[in-house]
Scaffold this motif. Structure first.
Motif, PDB file in Angstrom:
ATOM      1  N   THR A   1       0.932  -1.211   0.189  1.00  0.00           N
ATOM      2  CA  THR A   1       0.105  -0.070   0.177  1.00  0.00           C
ATOM      3  C   THR A   1       0.861   1.204   0.059  1.00  0.00           C
ATOM      4  OG1 THR A   1      -1.644  -1.211   1.266  1.00  0.00           O
ATOM      5  CG2 THR A   1      -1.789   1.305   1.475  1.00  0.00           C
ATOM      6  N   ALA A   2       0.582   2.096  -0.876  1.00  0.00           N
ATOM      7  CA  ALA A   2       1.413   3.370  -0.986  1.00  0.00           C
ATOM      8  C   ALA A   2       0.657   4.550  -0.721  1.00  0.00           C
ATOM      9  CB  ALA A   2       2.002   3.430  -2.292  1.00  0.00           C
ATOM     10  N   THR A   3       1.249   5.730  -0.046  1.00  0.00           N
ATOM     11  CA  THR A   3       0.271   6.759   0.149  1.00  0.00           C
ATOM     12  C   THR A   3       0.724   8.238  -0.858  1.00  0.00           C
ATOM     13  OG1 THR A   3       1.781   7.847   1.863  1.00  0.00           O
ATOM     14  CG2 THR A   3       0.309   6.071   2.601  1.00  0.00           C
ATOM     15  N   THR A   4      -0.102   9.156  -0.752  1.00  0.00           N
ATOM     16  CA  THR A   4       0.424  10.254  -1.473  1.00  0.00           C
ATOM     17  C   THR A   4      -0.758  11.334  -0.851  1.00  0.00           C
ATOM     18  OG1 THR A   4       0.078  11.777  -3.427  1.00  0.00           O
ATOM     19  CG2 THR A   4      -1.386   9.839  -3.374  1.00  0.00           C
ATOM     20  N   ARG A   5      -0.366  12.558  -0.691  1.00  0.00           N
ATOM     21  CA  ARG A   5      -1.373  13.627  -0.478  1.00  0.00           C
ATOM     22  C   ARG A   5      -2.319  14.084  -1.486  1.00  0.00           C
ATOM     23  NH1 ARG A   5       3.072  18.026   1.224  1.00  0.00           N
ATOM     24  NH2 ARG A   5       3.554  17.288  -0.764  1.00  0.00           N
ATOM     25  N   LYS A   6      -1.905  13.591  -2.637  1.00  0.00           N
ATOM     26  CA  LYS A   6      -2.860  14.234  -3.697  1.00  0.00           C
ATOM     27  C   LYS A   6      -3.656  13.181  -4.466  1.00  0.00           C
ATOM     28  CE  LYS A   6       0.893  17.596  -5.014  1.00  0.00           C
ATOM     29  NZ  LYS A   6       2.167  16.979  -4.786  1.00  0.00           N
ATOM     30  N   PRO A   7      -4.972  13.375  -4.293  1.00  0.00           N
ATOM     31  CA  PRO A   7      -5.969  12.375  -5.018  1.00  0.00           C
ATOM     32  C   PRO A   7      -5.572  12.145  -6.328  1.00  0.00           C
ATOM     33  CG  PRO A   7      -7.153  14.202  -3.870  1.00  0.00           C
ATOM     34  CD  PRO A   7      -5.639  14.428  -3.719  1.00  0.00           C
ATOM     35  N   GLU A   8      -5.187  13.108  -7.057  1.00  0.00           N
ATOM     36  CA  GLU A   8      -4.932  12.821  -8.643  1.00  0.00           C
ATOM     37  C   GLU A   8      -3.729  11.949  -8.681  1.00  0.00           C
ATOM     38  OE1 GLU A   8      -4.458  15.693  -6.967  1.00  0.00           O
ATOM     39  OE2 GLU A   8      -2.697  16.764  -7.613  1.00  0.00           O
TER      40      GLU A   8
END
Ligand SMILES: NC(=O)c1ccc[n+]([C@@H]2O[C@H](COP(=O)([O-])OP(=O)(O)OC[C@H]3O[C@@H](n4cnc5c(N)ncnc54)[C@H](OP(=O)(O)O)[C@@H]3O)[C@@H](O)[C@H]2O)c1
Length: 315
Positions: free
Chosen positions: A171-178
């Motif tokens: 599982t990887a995260t980002t702050r940006k929905p796009e």
């Protein structure tokens, strides 16, 4: 030979391309001909004076790939040998990669079993070694669940590929929905948002890599399964000190970190075996010649695409 010298900290206009004498090997040092190197945000911070231990004038740049250019008979190195170097004072205590040739202690030359071209080779040393070394601290086995917090970083993308190659569920995260779909396209099993330093999931993980840093580590610990480890090895949010920490959060959980300073050749060999076997690479966003180092550093700070920026001395 050409070297990019910083005489005093500042913006990219302080990067001065100067002519310098060729370095000469001695009993303990050899000369590396630098073919290519990665450019990183944390080096731009150094250029701006954000690394108190770096004294100017200095040639910065913490990693390089190239060949042994000149050495002495007892060094254990051979002229023409394909090598790389990372850290150990390179680009910080002594002059680093932003030049055509560098003088390095003999024990900072490392060997990689990699036959790709210099630009491709340059994506691996710092970014992949950091990713692989950090991943190893979690002691995970195939089938377990890994969370990469800061999944869109170059280190995160490298780690995602390495983790998939050893059979982990990632599982990887980002702050940006796009960017969620991009992470899935890149091979993540799941992509989640990290909003105001809170993971947008209830899930617990068998291991967590936290690159955002001290501002998210408590939240990461809350998402760790029993007996699991969190490795906090980046400080993207820029906060060095963990202000609110309850040691009881760590009952039956482990918190560690990783530094790419100590290079273990066995770990390097294991990593390149995996890279070669699974043809692992991350996007190379742009390649610059050394003469455009200022543009390269500015690009790294404004680039909205995921991947590595490389400087090639062969352009
Ligand atoms: N321990 C070591 O030896 C070692 C060695 C090398 C690098 N590192 C660390 O590893 C991390 C990644 O390095 P990198 O060069 O791969 O990074 P990078 O590619 O420059 O990372 C860029 C990404 O970081 C995320 N980001 C930026 N500011 C953030 C913030 N305040 N909070 C959360 N995310 C933020 C953004 O992702 P989104 O906008 O998609 O969220 C951005 O796309 C850095 O912290 C670096 O210092 C550690």
């Amino acid at each position: 030979m050409k070297a990019v010298v910083i005489n005093q900290p500042g913006d990219s206009s302080v990067l001065s391309i100067e002519e310098r004498p060729m370095p000469v090997p001695d009993k303990t040092h050899s000369v590396m001909k630098i073919h290519a190197f990665g450019v990183h945000r944390y080096e731009v911070l150094t250029r701006a004076g954000g690394s108190p231990d770096v004294k100017f004038p200095r040639v910065i740049g913490v990693e390089a790939v190239g060949e042994v250019y000149a050495t002495t008979p007892d060094s254990g190195l051979k002229v023409g040998q394909r090598v790389f170097t990372i850290n150990g004072g390179f680009g910080r205590e002594f002059d680093g990669s932003e030049q055509e040739y560098a003088l390095l202690p003999n024990d900072r030359f490392f060997i990689a079993d990699y036959q790709g071209d210099w630009v491709k080779f340059a994506q691996y040393p710092e970014t992949f070694y950091t990713a692989f070394g950090s991943l190893k601290t979690l002691k995970l086995v195939a089938g377990q669940e890994l969370l990469i917090r800061g999944g869109t970083t170059s280190v995160g993308l490298a780690m995602l590929q390495l983790a998939k190659a050893i059979g982990l569920k990632v599982t990887a995260t980002t702050r940006k929905p796009e960017r969620l779909q991009q992470l899935l396209d890149f091979g993540a099993d799941q992509a989640i948002l990290d909003t105001n330093n809170e993971l947008q999931t209830e899930q617990k993980f068998d291991g967590i890599i936290d690159m955002v840093g001290t501002v998210t580590v408590n939240n990461s610990l809350a998402h760790l399964a029993k007996g699991a480890t969190c490795c906090m090895m980046g400080l993207l949010a820029g906060e060095w000190v963990l202000k609110e920490f309850s040691p009881f959060e760590l009952i039956d959980k482990y918190l560690t970190t990783f530094g790419s300073d100590d290079v273990d050749q066995d770990l390097v060999d294991e990593m390149f075996e995996l890279i070669n076997q699974h043809h692992i690479e991350i996007p190379i966003t742009k390649v610059f010649p050394l003469s455009e180092i200022a543009a390269a550093q500015d690009f790294v700070m404004t680039n909205t695409n995921m991947g590595e920026v490389i400087v090639s001395n062969d352009l």
